[in-house]
Design a protein around this motif. Structure first.
Motif, mmCIF file in Angstrom:
data_model
loop_
_atom_site.group_PDB
_atom_site.id
_atom_site.type_symbol
_atom_site.label_atom_id
_atom_site.label_comp_id
_atom_site.label_asym_id
_atom_site.label_seq_id
_atom_site.Cartn_x
_atom_site.Cartn_y
_atom_site.Cartn_z
ATOM 1 N N ARG A 23 1.127 52.979 -44.031
ATOM 2 C CA ARG A 23 -0.142 52.237 -44.108
ATOM 3 C C ARG A 23 -0.711 52.291 -45.527
ATOM 4 O O ARG A 23 -1.917 52.321 -45.728
ATOM 5 C CB ARG A 23 -1.163 52.817 -43.117
ATOM 6 C CG ARG A 23 -0.811 52.705 -41.654
ATOM 7 C CD ARG A 23 -1.279 51.444 -40.976
ATOM 8 N NE ARG A 23 -2.669 51.114 -41.089
ATOM 9 C CZ ARG A 23 -3.612 51.409 -40.187
ATOM 10 N NH1 ARG A 23 -3.301 52.081 -39.097
ATOM 11 N NH2 ARG A 23 -4.846 51.015 -40.380
ATOM 12 N N GLU B 192 -3.602 62.428 -38.691
ATOM 13 C CA GLU B 192 -4.076 61.268 -39.441
ATOM 14 C C GLU B 192 -3.867 61.408 -40.941
ATOM 15 O O GLU B 192 -3.663 62.501 -41.458
ATOM 16 C CB GLU B 192 -5.561 61.033 -39.161
ATOM 17 C CG GLU B 192 -6.457 62.139 -39.682
ATOM 18 C CD GLU B 192 -7.909 61.999 -39.263
ATOM 19 O OE1 GLU B 192 -8.217 61.182 -38.369
ATOM 20 O OE2 GLU B 192 -8.746 62.718 -39.827
ATOM 21 N N ASP C 291 -8.621 53.185 -38.769
ATOM 22 C CA ASP C 291 -8.761 53.469 -37.348
ATOM 23 C C ASP C 291 -10.079 54.170 -37.045
ATOM 24 O O ASP C 291 -10.587 54.083 -35.932
ATOM 25 C CB ASP C 291 -7.584 54.322 -36.863
ATOM 26 C CG ASP C 291 -6.277 53.556 -36.948
ATOM 27 O OD1 ASP C 291 -6.266 52.345 -36.636
ATOM 28 O OD2 ASP C 291 -5.262 54.160 -37.357
ATOM 29 N N ASP D 87 -4.785 56.694 -37.931
ATOM 30 C CA ASP D 87 -4.215 57.571 -36.919
ATOM 31 C C ASP D 87 -2.701 57.463 -36.931
ATOM 32 O O ASP D 87 -2.142 56.375 -36.830
ATOM 33 C CB ASP D 87 -4.778 57.158 -35.563
ATOM 34 C CG ASP D 87 -4.406 58.105 -34.444
ATOM 35 O OD1 ASP D 87 -3.506 58.948 -34.614
ATOM 36 O OD2 ASP D 87 -5.038 57.998 -33.375
ATOM 37 N N ALA E 46 -0.539 58.398 -34.620
ATOM 38 C CA ALA E 46 0.014 57.981 -33.328
ATOM 39 C C ALA E 46 -0.041 56.463 -33.155
ATOM 40 O O ALA E 46 0.834 55.882 -32.528
ATOM 41 C CB ALA E 46 -0.746 58.664 -32.192
ATOM 42 N N LYS E 47 -1.039 55.813 -33.709
ATOM 43 C CA LYS E 47 -1.185 54.362 -33.574
ATOM 44 C C LYS E 47 -0.282 53.592 -34.519
ATOM 45 O O LYS E 47 -0.110 52.396 -34.356
ATOM 46 C CB LYS E 47 -2.626 53.942 -33.855
ATOM 47 C CG LYS E 47 -3.603 54.356 -32.814
ATOM 48 C CD LYS E 47 -4.975 53.841 -33.179
ATOM 49 C CE LYS E 47 -5.996 54.236 -32.153
ATOM 50 N NZ LYS E 47 -7.335 53.755 -32.527
ATOM 51 N N ASN E 48 0.243 54.242 -35.529
ATOM 52 C CA ASN E 48 0.928 53.519 -36.587
ATOM 53 C C ASN E 48 2.394 53.842 -36.747
ATOM 54 O O ASN E 48 3.011 53.449 -37.715
ATOM 55 C CB ASN E 48 0.204 53.782 -37.913
ATOM 56 C CG ASN E 48 -1.227 53.392 -37.792
ATOM 57 O OD1 ASN E 48 -1.523 52.243 -37.508
ATOM 58 N ND2 ASN E 48 -2.131 54.334 -37.945
#
Length: 167
Positions: free
Chosen positions: A54, A90, A126, A145, A147-149
């Motif tokens: 990211r 994160e 996030d 985050d 886990a989201k990415n």
């Protein structure tokens, strides 16, 4: 991390605290060029750590938060501290300044040329927020985050006290 922002600039400072991941801080002068140099600092740090999933989002959040600190937060002659962290859950950017005014997310007029920085941060990160500092000012932060990415959690050996050359 020091509780006060001094007027003396420093180079990057690697520092690790027990139970945390990697982080690095740098002080920047209050100048128009500071958002660009802060973006470069964050991008270089995250690239060095292999944290590029990211990277563009983190650069954008850095740019917006540092621009706000330079324009609205740091008094003339004071510094802005940028901290980049790679934690278990994160990736996080913190921007510290010595100004007392807390930023607020607002909806600018359609024709306004400014006022969208925190809207951009809220849409890109996030999570984000403002926290108190010991001493003057505040810290505005943005996080993505893991886990989201699709980013892998940090392996166990990178948490805890500084070991070897990991910063």
């Amino acid at each position: 991390m020091a509780s006060r922002l001094t007027n003396q600039a420093t180079d990057t400072t690697p520092d690790l605290l027990p139970g945390t991941g990697r982080h690095r801080t740098m002080l920047f002068p209050r100048r128009r060029t500071t958002p660009r140099t802060a973006r470069d600092f964050v991008a270089a740090t995250l690239t060095e750590w292999g944290e590029t999933s990211r990277l563009d989002d983190m650069r954008l959040c850095t740019s917006e938060l540092v621009t706000n600190a330079v324009l609205h937060g740091a008094p003339v002659g004071r510094l802005v501290l940028v901290r980049v962290e790679s934690l278990d859950a994160e990736l996080r950017i913190e921007v510290h300044d010595s100004g007392e005014k807390r930023p607020t997310k607002r909806v600018p007029e359609e024709s306004a040329v400014d006022g969208r920085g925190l809207l951009i941060v809220a849409a890109t990160a996030d999570s984000w927020g403002v926290k108190e500092r010991t001493g003057p000012g505040k810290c505005v932060w943005a996080a993505v985050d893991r886990a989201k990415n699709g980013a892998a959690p940090l392996p166990p050996h990178t948490t805890g006290p500084h070991q070897g050359g990991t910063t």
